[in-house]
Design a protein around this motif. Sequence first.
Motif, PDB file in Angstrom:
ATOM      1  N   ARG A  84      -0.234  -1.148  14.577  1.00 10.48           N
ATOM      2  CA  ARG A  84       0.918  -1.995  14.490  1.00 10.48           C
ATOM      3  C   ARG A  84       0.527  -3.296  14.277  1.00 10.48           C
ATOM      4  O   ARG A  84       1.304  -4.255  14.209  1.00 10.48           O
ATOM      5  CB  ARG A  84       1.934  -1.763  15.528  1.00 10.48           C
ATOM      6  N   GLU A  85      -0.903  -3.763  14.456  1.00 16.09           N
ATOM      7  CA  GLU A  85      -1.296  -5.023  14.564  1.00 16.09           C
ATOM      8  C   GLU A  85      -2.116  -5.308  13.016  1.00 16.09           C
ATOM      9  O   GLU A  85      -2.118  -6.507  12.713  1.00 16.09           O
ATOM     10  CB  GLU A  85      -2.213  -5.360  15.600  1.00 16.09           C
ATOM     11  N   PHE A  86      -2.438  -4.394  12.550  1.00 14.25           N
ATOM     12  CA  PHE A  86      -3.472  -4.575  11.104  1.00 14.25           C
ATOM     13  C   PHE A  86      -3.144  -3.187  10.377  1.00 14.25           C
ATOM     14  O   PHE A  86      -3.789  -2.059  10.821  1.00 14.25           O
ATOM     15  CB  PHE A  86      -4.867  -4.618  11.576  1.00 14.25           C
ATOM     16  N   PHE A  87      -2.416  -3.289   9.231  1.00 15.43           N
ATOM     17  CA  PHE A  87      -2.342  -2.059   8.584  1.00 15.43           C
ATOM     18  C   PHE A  87      -1.927  -2.495   7.110  1.00 15.43           C
ATOM     19  O   PHE A  87      -1.862  -3.918   6.563  1.00 15.43           O
ATOM     20  CB  PHE A  87      -0.900  -1.284   9.149  1.00 15.43           C
ATOM     21  N   VAL A  88      -1.603  -1.400   6.276  1.00 14.04           N
ATOM     22  CA  VAL A  88      -1.456  -1.814   4.783  1.00 14.04           C
ATOM     23  C   VAL A  88       0.011  -1.183   4.437  1.00 14.04           C
ATOM     24  O   VAL A  88       0.339   0.133   5.010  1.00 14.04           O
ATOM     25  CB  VAL A  88      -2.419  -0.904   3.923  1.00 14.04           C
ATOM     26  N   GLN A  89       0.705  -1.769   3.592  1.00 10.70           N
ATOM     27  CA  GLN A  89       1.864  -1.239   2.990  1.00 10.70           C
ATOM     28  C   GLN A  89       1.789  -1.018   1.657  1.00 10.70           C
ATOM     29  O   GLN A  89       1.302  -1.801   0.959  1.00 10.70           O
ATOM     30  CB  GLN A  89       3.051  -1.996   3.140  1.00 10.70           C
ATOM     31  N   VAL A  90       2.229   0.406   0.927  1.00 12.77           N
ATOM     32  CA  VAL A  90       2.055   0.285  -0.527  1.00 12.77           C
ATOM     33  C   VAL A  90       3.886   0.287  -0.793  1.00 12.77           C
ATOM     34  O   VAL A  90       4.548   1.232  -0.553  1.00 12.77           O
ATOM     35  CB  VAL A  90       1.588   1.883  -0.761  1.00 12.77           C
ATOM     36  N   ILE A  91       3.947  -0.704  -1.648  1.00 12.32           N
ATOM     37  CA  ILE A  91       5.298  -1.005  -2.044  1.00 12.32           C
ATOM     38  C   ILE A  91       5.560  -0.855  -3.511  1.00 12.32           C
ATOM     39  O   ILE A  91       5.057  -1.850  -4.388  1.00 12.32           O
ATOM     40  CB  ILE A  91       5.880  -2.514  -1.557  1.00 12.32           C
ATOM     41  N   PRO A  92       6.378  -0.016  -3.983  1.00 14.45           N
ATOM     42  CA  PRO A  92       6.602   0.139  -5.626  1.00 14.45           C
ATOM     43  C   PRO A  92       7.629  -0.525  -5.750  1.00 14.45           C
ATOM     44  O   PRO A  92       8.890  -0.599  -5.023  1.00 14.45           O
ATOM     45  CB  PRO A  92       6.625   1.711  -5.927  1.00 14.45           C
ATOM     46  N   SER A  93       7.892  -1.275  -6.729  1.00 11.51           N
ATOM     47  CA  SER A  93       9.122  -1.931  -7.088  1.00 11.51           C
ATOM     48  C   SER A  93      10.114  -1.032  -7.332  1.00 11.51           C
ATOM     49  O   SER A  93      11.265  -1.484  -7.152  1.00 11.51           O
ATOM     50  CB  SER A  93       8.808  -2.960  -8.350  1.00 11.51           C
ATOM     51  N   LYS A  94      10.167   0.137  -8.038  1.00 14.72           N
ATOM     52  CA  LYS A  94      10.979   1.237  -8.395  1.00 14.72           C
ATOM     53  C   LYS A  94      10.545   2.688  -7.932  1.00 14.72           C
ATOM     54  O   LYS A  94       9.260   2.936  -7.922  1.00 14.72           O
ATOM     55  CB  LYS A  94      11.370   1.204  -9.637  1.00 14.72           C
ATOM     56  N   ARG A  95      11.305   3.261  -7.273  1.00 14.64           N
ATOM     57  CA  ARG A  95      11.125   4.626  -7.113  1.00 14.64           C
ATOM     58  C   ARG A  95      11.499   5.769  -7.995  1.00 14.64           C
ATOM     59  O   ARG A  95      10.857   6.801  -7.851  1.00 14.64           O
ATOM     60  CB  ARG A  95      11.858   5.164  -5.587  1.00 14.64           C
ATOM     61  N   ARG A  96      12.121   5.461  -8.864  1.00 12.62           N
ATOM     62  CA  ARG A  96      12.676   6.317 -10.040  1.00 12.62           C
ATOM     63  C   ARG A  96      12.438   5.395 -11.314  1.00 12.62           C
ATOM     64  O   ARG A  96      13.137   4.498 -11.404  1.00 12.62           O
ATOM     65  CB  ARG A  96      14.149   6.647  -9.772  1.00 12.62           C
ATOM     66  N   VAL A  97      11.908   6.030 -12.312  1.00 14.15           N
ATOM     67  CA  VAL A  97      11.675   5.184 -13.459  1.00 14.15           C
ATOM     68  C   VAL A  97      11.602   6.198 -14.536  1.00 14.15           C
ATOM     69  O   VAL A  97      11.836   7.639 -14.257  1.00 14.15           O
ATOM     70  CB  VAL A  97      10.406   4.536 -13.654  1.00 14.15           C
ATOM     71  N   GLY A 117       7.796  13.800 -14.888  1.00 13.89           N
ATOM     72  CA  GLY A 117       7.407  14.603 -13.606  1.00 13.89           C
ATOM     73  C   GLY A 117       7.282  13.659 -12.358  1.00 13.89           C
ATOM     74  O   GLY A 117       7.843  12.355 -12.335  1.00 13.89           O
ATOM     75  N   ARG A 118       6.723  14.102 -11.409  1.00 15.41           N
ATOM     76  CA  ARG A 118       6.297  13.368 -10.363  1.00 15.41           C
ATOM     77  C   ARG A 118       5.052  12.672 -10.326  1.00 15.41           C
ATOM     78  O   ARG A 118       4.008  13.483 -10.412  1.00 15.41           O
ATOM     79  CB  ARG A 118       6.402  14.280  -9.112  1.00 15.41           C
ATOM     80  N   LEU A 119       5.224  11.416 -10.216  1.00 13.80           N
ATOM     81  CA  LEU A 119       3.609  10.758 -10.155  1.00 13.80           C
ATOM     82  C   LEU A 119       3.270  10.400  -8.831  1.00 13.80           C
ATOM     83  O   LEU A 119       4.046   9.591  -8.078  1.00 13.80           O
ATOM     84  CB  LEU A 119       3.783   9.123 -11.100  1.00 13.80           C
ATOM     85  N   ASP A 152       4.879   8.759  -3.892  1.00 18.23           N
ATOM     86  CA  ASP A 152       5.464   9.480  -5.077  1.00 18.23           C
ATOM     87  C   ASP A 152       6.622   8.810  -5.701  1.00 18.23           C
ATOM     88  O   ASP A 152       7.429   8.209  -5.058  1.00 18.23           O
ATOM     89  CB  ASP A 152       5.915  10.851  -4.628  1.00 18.23           C
ATOM     90  N   ILE A 153       6.259   8.802  -7.153  1.00 19.77           N
ATOM     91  CA  ILE A 153       7.326   8.048  -7.904  1.00 19.77           C
ATOM     92  C   ILE A 153       7.954   9.229  -8.928  1.00 19.77           C
ATOM     93  O   ILE A 153       7.133   9.782  -9.492  1.00 19.77           O
ATOM     94  CB  ILE A 153       6.698   7.055  -8.752  1.00 19.77           C
ATOM     95  N   ASP A 154       9.256   9.236  -9.069  1.00 20.23           N
ATOM     96  CA  ASP A 154       9.857  10.133  -9.866  1.00 20.23           C
ATOM     97  C   ASP A 154       9.932   9.640 -11.235  1.00 20.23           C
ATOM     98  O   ASP A 154      10.530   8.702 -11.523  1.00 20.23           O
ATOM     99  CB  ASP A 154      11.306  10.526  -9.291  1.00 20.23           C
ATOM    100  N   VAL A 155       9.511  10.294 -12.199  1.00 19.05           N
ATOM    101  CA  VAL A 155       9.443   9.933 -13.450  1.00 19.05           C
ATOM    102  C   VAL A 155      10.260  10.744 -14.498  1.00 19.05           C
ATOM    103  O   VAL A 155      10.049  11.756 -14.661  1.00 19.05           O
ATOM    104  CB  VAL A 155       7.887   9.626 -14.227  1.00 19.05           C
TER     105      VAL A 155
END
Length: 879
Positions: free
Chosen positions: A147-160, A232-234, A274-277
């Motif tokens: 909780r003190e040192f970690f990485v977040q993966v943030i997509p601007s869109k979950r469905r494209v 499909g699912r990316l 996972d991104i829904d395409v």
Amino acid sequence: MNRKVLYILLVFCTMALRAWPQKYTLTGQVDPVVHVGENFKLRYQVNTTDARNFTLGQIPDGIDVLIGPSQSTSISTVMVNGSTTTNETLTLTYVLSASQTGKFTIPPASIKAGGQVVKSSALTVQVIAAGGQGGRQQGAAVASSGREFFVQVIPSKRRVSEYEPFLLTYKVCWHPDVPVFNLDPISLELQDVYMQAYNDVQQKSRQVENVGGRVLVTVDWQQYVIYPQKAGRLHIPAMKFVGYLRENVDYDPFDPFAQGYREVPRQLTAPAVDIDVEPLPERPADFSGGVGHFTVSAQLDQQQVKENTPVTLSVKVSGRGNLNMLKEPLVLFPRGFDTYDTKQNEDFELTANGLNGSVSYDFMAVPQRKGTFTIPPVRFTYFDTQTRTYQTAQTDSFRIEVLKGDHVETAMHDYSGTDADAAMSGDIRPLHTGTRSTSPSQAFFATTPYWLLLAAVMIAFALAFSFMRWRAAGQADAVKARGRRANKVAVRRLRRAAQLMRSGKAGEFYDETLRALWGYVGDKLNIPVSQLSRDNISQRLSERGVSADTARSFIEAIDECEFVRYAPGDPQGNMNRVYEKSIAAIEQIESVRPQKKSAPASVSLLCPLLFLLPLSAAAQNDTLAVRDTEPQAATTTAVRDSDSQVATATADGKVQADEAYAEQEYEQAIATYQQLLSSQPTAELFYNLGCAYYRLDSLPQAILAWERALRLSPADDDTRFNLQLARAKTADRLAPEREMFFVTWYHSLVRLLTVDAWALVALVSLALALTLLLVWYFAFSERLRRVAFMAAVALLALCLLAHLFAWQQRRALADRSAAIVMQPSITVRSIPSDSGPEVFTIHAGTRVTITDDTMSDWRQVLLPDGRQGWVQLQAIEQI
């Protein structure tokens, strides 16, 4: 004088550059997160040392100024390619301390530099409560948990949607007490996507954010703009990389290279996402491939031009989205305009929502005839990500007036020039005029005359071989050879004996005469001279069919010669009598001819067959003639007259169509050609039809007509040339599927000559090979036989290869599975259904190969580059 002027100008320019106002900046810097009671620094830097009247902004309550300002200056000089650059920096530093928690804003500061007042930006600092030990120890290592040192993966869109860009951010977060020193880069690799690195700079900016209710320091470590290429699912997999913390260590103060800290690696894990395409809806036929939001505009550089003067239509597509994946807009110039390759210019920048900017297309065309023409609007169809529907933007139409040019009329109307003129001008070959083209034509290879000529070569070889073998067999018989030479040898010796008789040399005369008689009978009867006697001579002559009187006369000639040799009397008279009797005896034996042997069986059998072949063919023709004559005797004359009338009408109609073509009445010429083709299709009519379509810029119809002309006349160079020129102007310039280099060489070798040329090579090489086989079989020289055999084998191999190449070319020309795309553009789908997924798009004039025709309204096609799919039957036309 010139040097002085140049020096004065140089000094003036230097003074002007110094007098040019320089741009000054004032930059502030402070730690984004501090603890209560912790000392921290506030720095301001200005890019000059000639600055004064610095004014610090009002420090908010809760923060005290302990020390400051302390000034420091730095001057650096850089020389690049002879050019010297000097950088000056003035730094002012304050030491502050916070007495309470909260978020504080330090107002902008100002300073006067170069007569200008320069201001900085406002700074923000977050003050948090001190740690359990009264605050963070300077440089101390703090244990880092998840909780003190970690990485977040943030997509601007979950469905494209397909081809819709989105921003993927790898954000690294840590507690202010964690002394993060550095991070390793992230290497992301994905399938079925197109990626671009975003905000890829060396110095990453740190921010203070509230993450999950906690105040943390964050940095957008790496960002990518991703364009999905497949529905499909990316899946973006989890990734691991290393971050480095700083930890204080003891060091020797007397060691100048020692450091008071060390780097401690910590493994970080970026979670999977996972991104829904979503697939795009059913795509229109003119879909440009654009996904985003776009506008289109166009501009014509000239509204009025002369013939053969180029004009340029500039089409500009602007907006935001996948600008780098757009297809070239379709511009339909009027007929009579020659078009050239399009020039493309890109002016866009990468943003979080994809590319933002524009793409320009310059279409150049050259009008070939005068008149007023209209360039229809340019349509641009794209998928709008805001409305989730297809939108079509279009430009205005353009009217262009083409005036009569200088010295253009001859070039416009003279389409019957030479082939060299057509090749030099880049135009198609001239029309096939005249009445010679009223009958279908085909290649010589694999026709009846070709096979007859090939059979004639084989029969000639068989005859020559049989004759030479029969002759060689006769020459190889030593007995027969000696028998044939016996008379010649005896005559030669008797001639010499006659010379000796005239010279009066009796002894030598009788010796030569006896040698002639004994040698003749020995060679004739194949008996060695040592075994010759009067008894066996009589017996052997009798066996050869010589009468007893003739044999007795020959023996008496020998006896007479031996008797008178030593007899007294007239020597001259004795020699004459012996000479005449010897000649008479030899003539009597030669007059008896033995029964000749029959010719070789192969020759005796082949000759009747050769005589029977034309007889049988004639008999067959007579039979067919009788069969045809009996039921149709009354209509034969009428049919011939009808065929003659059709041929005459076709010739007259073709002349009329050719005249309409020469007068640029192409529609009328096309109608006439099509009417003639419906009754009697010929290669020349198809060729002329293709030329007329080409003049109207109807490339798919022209290509189809020339392809059909090539079926009927595979050896026509004009048709091949025009086809190559028309294919170069189609939209789909497909590269053939990659193949091994030796396969490419083989195909190039097959296409090196035409079908008939390879057939001629086959016939000539076969004739030469058979001739060399005769030389090898019957020659006496061992070296000559070896060379002839090797050359014959090489020529036979060449004959087989030439037959193979001709057959392959003929088979490719006769293949009925080829078709031409007739519509401006068609969508190729993965399944034979209108709702099937789109695979790709092809345009008019493209040649495809039909691989499956089992469906009623659909055909599976294969492109030259190896791609395949299903198209509607009405969109293509089979050759």
